[in-house]
Design an enzyme around this catalytic site. Structure first.
Site, PDB file in Angstrom:
ATOM      1  CG  ASP A  18      -0.363   0.290   2.509  1.00  0.00           C
ATOM      2  OD1 ASP A  18       0.670  -0.450   2.758  1.00  0.00           O
ATOM      3  OD2 ASP A  18      -1.179   0.031   3.295  1.00  0.00           O
ATOM      4  CB  SER A  49     -12.149   2.622  25.991  1.00  0.00           C
ATOM      5  OG  SER A  49     -11.847   1.243  25.323  1.00  0.00           O
ATOM      6  N   GLY A 106      -2.608  -5.927  18.269  1.00  0.00           N
ATOM      7  CA  GLY A 106      -1.559  -6.237  18.580  1.00  0.00           C
ATOM      8  C   GLY A 106      -1.405  -7.470  17.069  1.00  0.00           C
ATOM      9  CB  ALA A 107      -4.296 -10.106  16.514  1.00  0.00           C
ATOM     10  CG  LEU A 109      -6.688  -9.287  12.909  1.00  0.00           C
ATOM     11  CD1 LEU A 109      -7.659 -10.280  13.735  1.00  0.00           C
ATOM     12  CD2 LEU A 109      -6.249 -10.781  12.166  1.00  0.00           C
ATOM     13  CB  SER A 111      -7.291  -3.721  17.055  1.00  0.00           C
ATOM     14  OG  SER A 111      -5.591  -2.723  17.471  1.00  0.00           O
ATOM     15  CD  GLU A 144      -3.592   3.817  12.539  1.00  0.00           C
ATOM     16  OE1 GLU A 144      -3.448   2.645  13.240  1.00  0.00           O
ATOM     17  OE2 GLU A 144      -5.136   3.737  12.347  1.00  0.00           O
ATOM     18  CG  ASP A 156      -4.335  -1.091   8.412  1.00  0.00           C
ATOM     19  OD1 ASP A 156      -4.026  -1.833   7.527  1.00  0.00           O
ATOM     20  OD2 ASP A 156      -3.439  -0.901   9.213  1.00  0.00           O
ATOM     21  CE1 TYR A 214       3.785  -1.343   7.558  1.00  0.00           C
ATOM     22  CE2 TYR A 214       3.854   1.227   8.214  1.00  0.00           C
ATOM     23  CZ  TYR A 214       3.359   0.041   7.537  1.00  0.00           C
ATOM     24  OH  TYR A 214       2.552   0.188   6.292  1.00  0.00           O
TER      25      TYR A 214
HETATM   26  C1  GLA Z   1      -0.080  -2.450   8.543  1.00  0.00           C
HETATM   27  C2  GLA Z   1       0.494  -0.789   7.789  1.00  0.00           C
HETATM   28  C3  GLA Z   1      -0.896  -1.324   6.589  1.00  0.00           C
HETATM   29  C4  GLA Z   1      -0.403  -2.200   5.688  1.00  0.00           C
HETATM   30  C5  GLA Z   1       0.782  -3.082   6.207  1.00  0.00           C
HETATM   31  C6  GLA Z   1       1.762  -4.384   5.807  1.00  0.00           C
HETATM   32  O1  GLA Z   1      -0.927  -3.302   8.518  1.00  0.00           O
HETATM   33  O2  GLA Z   1      -0.900  -0.491   9.096  1.00  0.00           O
HETATM   34  O3  GLA Z   1      -1.135   0.403   5.984  1.00  0.00           O
HETATM   35  O4  GLA Z   1       1.088  -1.344   5.214  1.00  0.00           O
HETATM   36  O5  GLA Z   1       0.762  -3.211   8.065  1.00  0.00           O
HETATM   37  O6  GLA Z   1       1.073  -4.551   4.405  1.00  0.00           O
END
Ligand code: GLA
Length: 368
Positions: A18, A49, A106-107, A109, A111, A144, A156, A214
């Site tokens: 992305d 929360s 932290g999975a 997915l 969050s 974010e 995401d 990252y």
């Molecule tokens: C995380 C980032 C996304 C993407 C993925 C890897 O989820 O938030 O923007 O870069 O890693 O595909």
């Protein structure tokens, strides 16, 4: 109090593409964040929360930026969205926000994107009904990246807002950023009809997008694009890769180029109505590329992928940013594969993963 919901996501294929202007193919999950919201007239944001009992945060809309560093880090995601609305010139008169999330943290997915997107859609309906879905994606991402300080791409937030039930969403990030109308395509992804299941195994080893790995990958991709004199690795071809003298940059670029091609291959297969089992081997190739060329896998992720394949999965791969988090596996018999993964973890001494099946769910919307 009215409520809005925004889902987590899992990416079928297209990892670390992305932020290289490339392609992704996520589905939204039924695991989601619910945001209750009601406007106030006194300029205060009051945030609570269900996952932080007793920790109510109160801050004036006009003080958000000044208070940012004093806010608990979990609160920077929702409050960053409020700040984005203010920056966008929308008149936020104050608001009560109550979050309740079930996307595991932290999975891998998403969050945090689910939190930002749930707050974004709530504030859109309350204070800026003219905002398009596309703008909402940008606002959630800006919150974010900026206020929360996590350098994600668009995957995401676009998944959480734009995905539809029963479909995987093909997103061309460059076309989306350039505001082209055909940037997304909803592709039917009916696993049930094909007698298939998609399982997620959350290895329980949390990943953290703010811990450097990252951002380092992003910088390496930019350096590779610069060295090739290209606007982004989206524009690179396999033939050009040998021009990269640094073997590390060559491997990083090789992942991005091959991963974009894999997304297009999977999209073609699903569009054609062919048996979705055939995408399995492409998923596994993605894992190998993430492990060997992009080097963002982890021993627990490799173990879960190997265990799933040994148990007969058609394909399996790590998902999300990497260094921990979850894998997906495309399987005929979910229980059998799940048990095998659990057993393999038990015999190697890793903590037991959390394994569950997922289906393509709806994107963010108002409840009732
Ligand atoms: C995380 C980032 C996304 C993407 C993925 C890897 O989820 O938030 O923007 O870069 O890693 O595909």
């Amino acid at each position: 109090m009215e409520k809005w919901i925004a889902p987590g996501r899992v990416n079928i294929i297209g990892e670390h593409t992305d932020y290289n202007d490339g392609f992704v193919l996520p589905i939204a999950l039924s695991l989601a964040v619910v945001c209750g919201a009601e406007p106030r007239g006194d300029g205060l944001v009051r945030l609570a929360s269900a996952q932080r009992p007793g920790e109510v945060v109160e801050v004036r809309v006009t003080d958000l930026v000044a208070q940012r560093d004093r806010l608990p880090s979990w609160a920077r995601y929702p409050l960053g969205v409020v700040d984005e609305f203010v920056r966008g010139g929308h008149r936020v008169t104050g608001v009560n926000l109550e979050l309740d999330g079930e996307v595991p943290i932290g999975a891998g997915l998403s969050s945090s994107a689910a939190v930002c997107c749930a707050v974004t859609i709530a504030l859109r309906d309350l204070f800026a009904p003219e905002l398009t879905d596309r703008r909402m994606v940008e606002i959630a991402r800006a919150a974010e990246n900026g206020f929360a300080g996590v350098p994600t791409g668009l995957l995401d937030q676009s998944a959480s807002i734009l995905c539809t039930a029963g479909h995987a969403m093909f997103l061309d990030v460059r076309a989306f950023t350039a505001m082209k109308p055909a940037a997304t395509e909803q592709i039917p992804f009916d696993l049930d009809a094909a007698g298939l299941a998609l399982i997620v195994a959350d290895t329980g080893r949390p990943h953290d997008l703010s811990d450097g790995g990252y951002a380092e990958r992003r910088a390496q991709c930019e350096a590779a694009a610069d060295a090739l004199n290209l606007p982004a690795l989206r524009d690179a071809t396999t033939e050009e890769l040998p021009r990269l003298r640094d073997p590390l940059l060559r491997r990083r670029a090789a992942h991005v180029v091959s991963e974009n091609a894999r997304v297009l291959a999977v999209v073609d297969t699903l569009r054609s109505g062919a048996d979705p089992r055939t995408i399995g081997e492409v998923l596994t190739a993605s894992h190998r590329s993430l492990r060997d060329d992009f080097e963002v896998s982890a021993p627990t992720l490799d173990l879960a992928v190997t265990a799933a394949l040994d148990a007969g999965a058609h394909g399996a791969r790590m998902v999300g940013g990497g260094f921990g988090g979850s894998i997906i596996a495309l399987v005929d018999h979910a229980d059998h594969v799940a048990e095998h993964i659990m057993k393999r973890f038990a015999t190697t001494g890793f903590a037991p993963p959390r394994v569950f099946t997922v289906e393509p769910a709806a994107g963010a919307h108002k409840l009732n």
